[in-house]
Design an enzyme around this catalytic site. Structure first.
Site, PDB file in Angstrom:
ATOM      1  N   VAL A 131       0.985  -1.003  -0.025  1.00 52.51           N
ATOM      2  CA  VAL A 131      -0.046  -0.066  -0.115  1.00 52.51           C
ATOM      3  C   VAL A 131       1.015   1.299  -0.075  1.00 52.51           C
ATOM      4  CG1 VAL A 131      -1.885  -1.327   1.244  1.00 52.51           C
ATOM      5  CG2 VAL A 131      -0.103  -0.117   2.539  1.00 52.51           C
ATOM      6  N   SER A 132       0.377   2.392  -0.195  1.00 51.57           N
ATOM      7  CA  SER A 132       1.088   3.620  -0.471  1.00 51.57           C
ATOM      8  C   SER A 132       1.415   4.355   0.973  1.00 51.57           C
ATOM      9  CB  SER A 132       0.327   4.452  -1.538  1.00 51.57           C
ATOM     10  OG  SER A 132       0.713   3.945  -2.802  1.00 51.57           O
ATOM     11  N   SER A 133       0.387   4.355   1.821  1.00 52.26           N
ATOM     12  CA  SER A 133       0.511   4.863   3.025  1.00 52.26           C
ATOM     13  C   SER A 133       0.162   3.967   4.192  1.00 52.26           C
ATOM     14  CB  SER A 133      -0.197   6.486   2.948  1.00 52.26           C
ATOM     15  OG  SER A 133      -1.654   6.083   2.759  1.00 52.26           O
ATOM     16  N   GLN A 140      -3.476   3.095   5.199  1.00 49.72           N
ATOM     17  CA  GLN A 140      -4.074   1.920   4.486  1.00 49.72           C
ATOM     18  C   GLN A 140      -3.549   0.424   4.990  1.00 49.72           C
ATOM     19  OE1 GLN A 140      -2.212   3.337   0.596  1.00 49.72           O
ATOM     20  NE2 GLN A 140      -4.234   3.339  -0.045  1.00 49.72           N
ATOM     21  N   GLU A 157      -4.841   6.329  -3.669  1.00 51.85           N
ATOM     22  CA  GLU A 157      -3.326   6.050  -3.776  1.00 51.85           C
ATOM     23  C   GLU A 157      -2.711   6.246  -4.983  1.00 51.85           C
ATOM     24  OE1 GLU A 157      -1.231   1.803  -4.314  1.00 51.85           O
ATOM     25  OE2 GLU A 157      -2.607   2.051  -2.599  1.00 51.85           O
TER      26      GLU A 157
END
Length: 199
Positions: free
Chosen positions: A64-66, A69, A164
């Protein structure tokens, strides 16, 4: 060109102790070259031995990007666990919290290392964009050359969340802005904040 490794390097490549390498030499399993009093091991021979020893192991990879999440990250892992459950002798779990365009992701580097050392036969992901935002087919060919198959269990359709995708686009713009204009870090941060506020 065939590399020749010292005994310590060879032990790390094979994942065994130096004493095990010496025992294998006595048993005729490995035949190192001699340079004076030192042993040198053929990298190709080590790879052949790894190929013979490689267990039925795979990796599952989620990204995931962050950090907000993390629930989605765990959902990906749980889904992949079910996909491989009972099918392989060993399963490595690898994950990243980072943009799909970021270079040097720890999880991605771990996958490359597992493949290079021939510890896995396949990498399972939910969708291609979990592994990389761009150049998925190049990654497929790269891992294929190492004897590792990439399996996108939900097919090839990209399923990135909108948030995202925005984060990845901001990462691209930030990178190019810094390279093209030599902007200082505080100016880049200000630009990113404005982009997020507008989004």
């Amino acid at each position: 060109m065939n590399r020749r490794l010292r005994i310590g390097e060879a032990s790390r490549v094979l994942g065994v102790s130096v004493s095990t390498l010496r025992r294998w030499e006595r048993e005729g399993k490995l035949k190192p070259y001699r340079v004076g009093k030192e042993r040198r091991y053929s990298y190709e021979q080590l790879m052949e031995l790894l190929g013979e020893k490689r267990a039925d192991a795979v990796a599952i990879y989620a990204r995931v990007s962050s950090r907000d999440q993390k629930k989605d990250l765990e959902r990906q892992l749980e889904y992949l666990r079910k996909c491989v459950e009972g099918k392989h002798q060993k399963v490595y779990e690898v994950k990243d919290i980072a943009s799909g365009i970021k270079e040097g992701r720890k999880g991605l580097l771990k996958l490359i290392e597992l493949a290079r050392l021939r510890k896995i036969r396949a990498i399972y992901i939910t969708y291609p964009d979990r592994l990389t935002r761009f150049g998925f087919d190049y990654f497929v060919e790269f891992f294929k050359a190492l004897g590792v198959e990439i399996i996108a269990v939900n097919g090839k359709e990209f399923k990135e969340p909108e948030k995202e995708l925005v984060e990845d686009l901001i990462a691209i713009l930030t990178s190019f802005a810094g390279k093209l204009y030599g902007m200082r870090a505080n100016k880049i941060k200000k630009m990113v904040k404005e982009l997020r506020d507008e989004g």
